[in-house]
Design a protein around this motif. Structure first.
Motif, PDB file in Angstrom:
ATOM      1  N   PRO A  76      60.191 -61.402 -36.837  1.00 45.42           N
ATOM      2  CA  PRO A  76      60.174 -59.997 -37.274  1.00 45.42           C
ATOM      3  C   PRO A  76      61.347 -59.199 -36.718  1.00 45.42           C
ATOM      4  O   PRO A  76      61.869 -58.314 -37.398  1.00 45.42           O
ATOM      5  N   LEU A  77      61.784 -59.520 -35.492  1.00 49.43           N
ATOM      6  CA  LEU A  77      62.941 -58.822 -34.928  1.00 49.43           C
ATOM      7  C   LEU A  77      64.150 -58.977 -35.837  1.00 49.43           C
ATOM      8  O   LEU A  77      64.833 -58.000 -36.156  1.00 49.43           O
ATOM      9  N   VAL A  97      58.312 -63.750 -31.794  1.00 50.68           N
ATOM     10  CA  VAL A  97      58.760 -62.379 -32.039  1.00 50.68           C
ATOM     11  C   VAL A  97      60.148 -62.302 -32.649  1.00 50.68           C
ATOM     12  O   VAL A  97      60.538 -61.254 -33.163  1.00 50.68           O
ATOM     13  N   ASP A  98      60.910 -63.380 -32.604  1.00 48.76           N
ATOM     14  CA  ASP A  98      62.273 -63.340 -33.124  1.00 48.76           C
ATOM     15  C   ASP A  98      62.324 -63.201 -34.641  1.00 48.76           C
ATOM     16  O   ASP A  98      63.279 -62.641 -35.180  1.00 48.76           O
ATOM     17  N   SER A 142      59.790 -52.651 -31.094  1.00 47.37           N
ATOM     18  CA  SER A 142      58.403 -53.025 -30.842  1.00 47.37           C
ATOM     19  C   SER A 142      58.222 -54.530 -30.886  1.00 47.37           C
ATOM     20  O   SER A 142      57.368 -55.078 -30.194  1.00 47.37           O
ATOM     21  N   SER A 143      59.022 -55.193 -31.709  1.00 47.87           N
ATOM     22  CA  SER A 143      58.955 -56.655 -31.797  1.00 47.87           C
ATOM     23  C   SER A 143      59.507 -57.290 -30.534  1.00 47.87           C
ATOM     24  O   SER A 143      58.943 -58.230 -29.992  1.00 47.87           O
ATOM     25  N   LYS A 144      60.634 -56.779 -30.090  1.00 48.58           N
ATOM     26  CA  LYS A 144      61.301 -57.270 -28.888  1.00 48.58           C
ATOM     27  C   LYS A 144      62.191 -56.124 -28.399  1.00 48.58           C
ATOM     28  O   LYS A 144      62.910 -55.526 -29.193  1.00 48.58           O
ATOM     29  N   PHE A 172      58.500 -62.722 -43.325  1.00 48.23           N
ATOM     30  CA  PHE A 172      59.593 -62.067 -42.603  1.00 48.23           C
ATOM     31  C   PHE A 172      60.914 -62.798 -42.838  1.00 48.23           C
ATOM     32  O   PHE A 172      61.962 -62.166 -43.000  1.00 48.23           O
ATOM     33  N   LEU A 224      60.403 -50.426 -35.152  1.00 46.40           N
ATOM     34  CA  LEU A 224      59.702 -51.703 -35.368  1.00 46.40           C
ATOM     35  C   LEU A 224      60.448 -52.859 -34.717  1.00 46.40           C
ATOM     36  O   LEU A 224      59.826 -53.777 -34.175  1.00 46.40           O
ATOM     37  N   SER A 282      55.194 -65.162 -40.820  1.00 45.86           N
ATOM     38  CA  SER A 282      56.539 -65.575 -40.395  1.00 45.86           C
ATOM     39  C   SER A 282      57.417 -65.904 -41.590  1.00 45.86           C
ATOM     40  O   SER A 282      58.585 -65.505 -41.651  1.00 45.86           O
TER      41      SER A 282
END
Length: 170
Positions: free
Chosen positions: A71-72, A68-69, A107-109, A25, A104, A22
């Motif tokens: 990497p998004l 997930v936010d 895929s994250s969100k 990212f 990607l 995290s």
């Protein structure tokens, strides 16, 4: 099963690894904010924007949790950087990087897929007329970028194909 039991007894290793990812990212997001801003406003403004991003309470908070936010956000900013390069006359490399970033992000969100229309709009504005812009959407770089985005999304979310009913319902 052994992994599950080891994690239940002492989740520290897994938690530290996830939080480290995290943080990486978040650092990548700050760096991409710098690069994107520098393209428009120069290095001093880019440094200020990166500093504001680094001090943003939501970004700081997200570094302490795993969701997930994080990497998004990184993939969205990275994709926007690539799309900016495309709008300035970028070559196939930028289309492929943008496609990978969009795949990607989605895929994250799932809402990361909203970057695809942005990519298409960037291609249209590169051209001298709307007619030419619409025709250019079927050229190899654009099609390759969209296909790569879709391929990465499906590859990283295989249950969409393996269990489409559950995907639609949930």
């Amino acid at each position: 099963e052994a992994f599950y039991h080891a994690n239940m007894l002492n989740p520290t290793t897994l938690i530290l690894a996830a939080r480290t990812i995290s943080v990486l990212f978040d650092l990548g997001t700050v760096l991409m904010v710098y690069f994107l801003t520098r393209a428009y406003a120069g290095a001093p403004a880019a440094f200020a924007a990166a500093l504001f991003a680094a001090l943003n309470p939501l970004l700081v908070k997200s570094a302490h949790v795993v969701n997930v936010d994080t990497p998004l956000t990184f993939f969205v900013i990275a994709s926007l950087y690539c799309i900016d390069r495309i709008s300035r006359g970028g070559d196939l490399k930028w289309f492929l990087l943008a496609g990978a970033g969009i795949g990607l992000a989605a895929s994250s969100k799932y809402n990361g897929a909203f970057l695809l229309p942005v990519l298409l709009a960037a291609q249209v504005v590169r051209t001298s007329s709307l007619r030419e812009g619409l025709r250019s959407l079927f050229r190899l770089p654009v099609v390759s970028s969209a296909a790569l985005a879709g391929g990465i999304f499906v590859l990283l979310n295989p249950y969409i194909l393996l269990s489409p009913g559950e995907f639609q319902r949930d």
